[in-house]
Every structure is written in C-alpha cells, then in structure tokens.
Design an enzyme around this catalytic site. Structure first.
Site, PDB file in Angstrom:
ATOM      1  N   LEU A  87      13.333  -1.731   1.780  1.00 38.41           N
ATOM      2  CA  LEU A  87      14.571  -1.626   0.988  1.00 38.41           C
ATOM      3  C   LEU A  87      14.914  -2.938   0.287  1.00 38.41           C
ATOM      4  CD1 LEU A  87      16.901   0.718   3.071  1.00 38.41           C
ATOM      5  CD2 LEU A  87      15.503   1.250   1.065  1.00 38.41           C
ATOM      6  N   PRO A 134       0.830  -1.206   0.000  1.00 37.59           N
ATOM      7  CA  PRO A 134       0.000   0.000   0.000  1.00 37.59           C
ATOM      8  C   PRO A 134       0.864   1.254   0.000  1.00 37.59           C
ATOM      9  CG  PRO A 134      -0.690  -1.554   1.706  1.00 37.59           C
ATOM     10  CD  PRO A 134       0.633  -2.023   1.203  1.00 37.59           C
ATOM     11  N   ALA A 155      -3.569   2.955   2.034  1.00 34.86           N
ATOM     12  CA  ALA A 155      -4.308   3.094   3.288  1.00 34.86           C
ATOM     13  C   ALA A 155      -5.602   3.848   3.018  1.00 34.86           C
ATOM     14  CB  ALA A 155      -3.462   3.841   4.314  1.00 34.86           C
ATOM     15  N   ARG A 162       8.345   1.779  -2.894  1.00 29.07           N
ATOM     16  CA  ARG A 162       8.976   2.805  -3.725  1.00 29.07           C
ATOM     17  C   ARG A 162       9.664   2.213  -4.943  1.00 29.07           C
ATOM     18  NH1 ARG A 162      11.563   6.528   1.166  1.00 29.07           N
ATOM     19  NH2 ARG A 162       9.617   6.623   2.380  1.00 29.07           N
ATOM     20  N   TYR A 197      -0.227   4.739  13.241  1.00 31.44           N
ATOM     21  CA  TYR A 197      -1.634   5.085  13.095  1.00 31.44           C
ATOM     22  C   TYR A 197      -2.447   4.447  14.220  1.00 31.44           C
ATOM     23  CZ  TYR A 197       0.121   6.948   8.732  1.00 31.44           C
ATOM     24  OH  TYR A 197       0.846   7.667   7.812  1.00 31.44           O
ATOM     25  N   ARG A 210      -1.180  -5.544   8.975  1.00 28.77           N
ATOM     26  CA  ARG A 210       0.151  -4.958   8.864  1.00 28.77           C
ATOM     27  C   ARG A 210       0.539  -4.393  10.218  1.00 28.77           C
ATOM     28  NH1 ARG A 210       2.739  -0.959   4.200  1.00 28.77           N
ATOM     29  NH2 ARG A 210       4.807  -1.886   4.367  1.00 28.77           N
TER      30      ARG A 210
END
Length: 370
Positions: A301, A23, A57, A324, A182, A230
């Site tokens: 990563l 996400p 999200a 990313r 969150y 998650r």
C-alpha cells in the site's frame, strides 16, 4: 535531491533509482511459456522509469505452479520462450530485470483468480500439491503429499536448474520466493510445517530447507549475480511465523551472502488478520534492516510519491516496491519524479510528452521539430 531517485547498488549491479516493480502473477502463460501478453506487459513496464523490474513468480517445476497458466522455467521450451520475450523488450530499455523463482507447495493446482482461485480436483484436471506436511491450506481441501528426502533433493535441483536457465538468458537478479504461503514459506511457518524430522519443529529445523535451496542456487550461478529472498515478515496468525523469526532467518541468509530481503507478509492461512493501511508492512522491513544491516525492499500500500520518498529518506528501507499501483499507473515513476523535482529515464519517442514547465524531467535533452 530526491533520495528515491538516487542510485543504489545491489552487489555489483547499480540501479538508477530506488523504485522496484514487484513480481505480479499474470496467469497468462501457455504450458509455462511466456508469450505475446508478456511482451506487451513487460514492454510497457520497462518504459516506466523504475530502477528494477522483477518478473512474476516463476515456477521451477510443473507441479509447483499455482495455476496451469503460471510462467515457468523448468524446460527448454520455457527458457526459449522467455528469452524471445526478453530479447525483444530489452531493445528499448536498459532497466535491469530480476526473476522470482517459486514453488507453490500446497497452494498449487488452483484456478486462476478470475475463475475463483479454488483448488482444482484431480478429476477436473488438477494435480496433487506437495508440501512440508500433509496439512491442507483450507479446511475441506484434500491434504497435499508430504515431501520425502528424495522429493526435497529433486526440488533443490529444480531450483538450481531454473536459476541456471535465468542466468543463461541474461537475467540480472534472482529473487527466491519464501513468502505468501508458498513452499519455502510453508517450511518456515509452524502453521504449515508439522514435520518431526530435521526439517520441522525448531526454528533451526524449519529454516533448514529454504537455506539449503538458497545455498544451492548461490553455488550454481556466478558470485556477481545478486540473489535476494522475499519473505513474509509475519503470518498475522497467532503462534505462526513472526518478525522475530524473520530477523533470525534474515541473519542466516546474510551469513550466506544474500543481496537483499524483500519484505511482504501473510499468505499462509485464511485465519490471518492483516491490519491493512498505508505502509502496513514497512515496519517489518525497517526492523530487519535495523537488526541485520541488510538492504531491504519495502512493499505494501505504497501509492504516493512523497510516501515512497519518506520511506527511503528516513532509512526505513533501501528500496520501495510497487505492485498494483504500477499496474494501475505504469508511468508512476514519471509522475513521482515530476512531483519530487527529479529526473527519470524515458525512451526518445516519448520525450515530447513532458508537460510544459517540466523540461528537465527526462534530463538535459534537445528536441527538434520539422
């Protein structure tokens, strides 16, 4: 045979490979509604050849948005808009789609990242964030409103309502967001949870509300619909949430029928000290997998095909998520398949893009030319 490109089952859902698109917030919705940007964004990711696409999200209430541009699923309008986008993009891809349901808690009412990401004051159009405790995320910020019992019940109903909407529009998988600082993570972490009632203090109490939310969603959608969670495997903060507590939480979720644990880290405090390096979070996923036997998704990563292949082949995680890296290179799975001698699904109009010498990259296909 490449392990990364072998099939994997999440409950009754079979993925064609072990690559997950994580996400990634786009901050491009209007009143929570998906629009043209989402059609373009999701459309090209669905052509990537990954095994599973997770939507960003998605807020379950208006005040649960990180920013005023968050994708949301609390209203009929949100549901209709997302359904239109998904109907369009699914015409060209069979990739399963997951949705990450979230509430930002004390990190709500923020500017979009490219405008600085700071808390928006009430007088500038912001709203009062809600949290387990009246403890601000950053020093100098106004304290969020502490949730009372009525507020907790309302939020559980909101998560259930969003889950029911997701099922109604054909979403294949639900991921509950309990990471990155969150709301549900705020309940788990002693950094943000200072309550003295049954939802604070001990680990059992801090886990209570996230588990109640999971139970409520699990009861609301068909048992055939996988629900994962998650988590942040550690806060990277002294005396915060850590991997040992994550194992206990994951075990409690296993008892409730969780389909997978998606393991990230951090996000609860600006004091975090994250040792950024390739695979820096993979050990957290590995620890949970070994301790609980649950399917795990590793992220963080992971940028190279051989790197992802080794994570899965060595049994460190069952699936690998890209964020990313796949925004930067939306055909990452194609290139990974080529380097690992595997095959990947691609739409017929793209079949002629195979470089010479890779005629089997997209399977045993025949291409004519007039």
């Amino acid at each position: 045979m490449s392990k990364l490109f072998s099939p994997y089952s999440l409950g009754g859902l079979t993925l064609k490979n072990r690559i997950v698109i994580a996400p990634m917030c786009q901050y491009s919705a209007e009143d929570g509604n998906a629009g043209d940007w989402h059609q373009v964004h999701l459309g090209h990711l669905l052509l990537s050849g990954a095994g599973l696409l997770m939507l960003e999200a998605t807020a379950v209430t208006a005040e649960g948005r990180i920013t005023h541009r968050d994708l949301s699923l609390w209203s009929d309008a949100n549901e209709s808009a997302l359904q239109r986008v998904l109907t369009s993009v699914r015409r060209y891809s069979s990739m399963p789609i997951a949705i990450q349901l979230s509430h930002a808690g004390r990190k709500a009412s923020s500017k979009v990242p490219w405008e600085g990401g700071q808390l928006i004051p009430l007088e500038q159009g912001g709203w009062t964030p809600m949290a387990p405790s009246a403890v601000p995320h950053l020093a100098g910020e106004p304290a969020p409103a502490e949730l009372d019992q009525a507020g907790l019940e309302r939020l559980k109903r909101a998560f259930v309502g969003a889950a029911e909407r997701a099922h109604r529009i054909g979403i294949d998988v639900i991921e509950l967001h309990a990471a990155h600082g969150y709301l549900l993570h705020q309940f788990l972490s002693p950094v943000s949870n200072h309550r003295t009632d049954e939802y604070g203090g001990s680990l059992v109490n801090r886990m209570r509300f996230p588990l109640e939310v999971f139970d409520a969603i699990r009861a609301a959608v068909p048992s055939s619909m996988p629900i994962g969670v998650r988590i942040s495997g550690t806060d990277w903060v002294e005396n915060g949430w850590d991997i040992d507590q994550s194992v206990v939480f994951s075990s409690a979720l296993k008892d409730r029928g969780v389909a997978f644990i998606h393991v990230s880290s951090g996000g609860i405090s600006p004091l975090q000290q994250i040792p950024l390096a390739p695979n820096y979070q993979v050990g957290l996923a590995e620890r949970i997998r070994n301790a609980t036997g649950l399917p795990t998704i590793a992220v963080g990563l992971v940028t190279e095909a051989k790197q992802a292949e080794d994570i899965v082949a060595e049994g460190r995680a069952d699936l690998v998520a890209l964020a990313r890296a796949i925004l930067y290179n939306p055909r990452w799975p194609w290139h990974a398949a080529a380097s690992l001698g595997a095959q990947v699904e691609a739409p017929p109009p793209y079949w002629r893009s195979q470089p010479r010498g890779m005629s089997q990259l997209f399977g045993d296909i025949r291409i004519g030319q007039r």
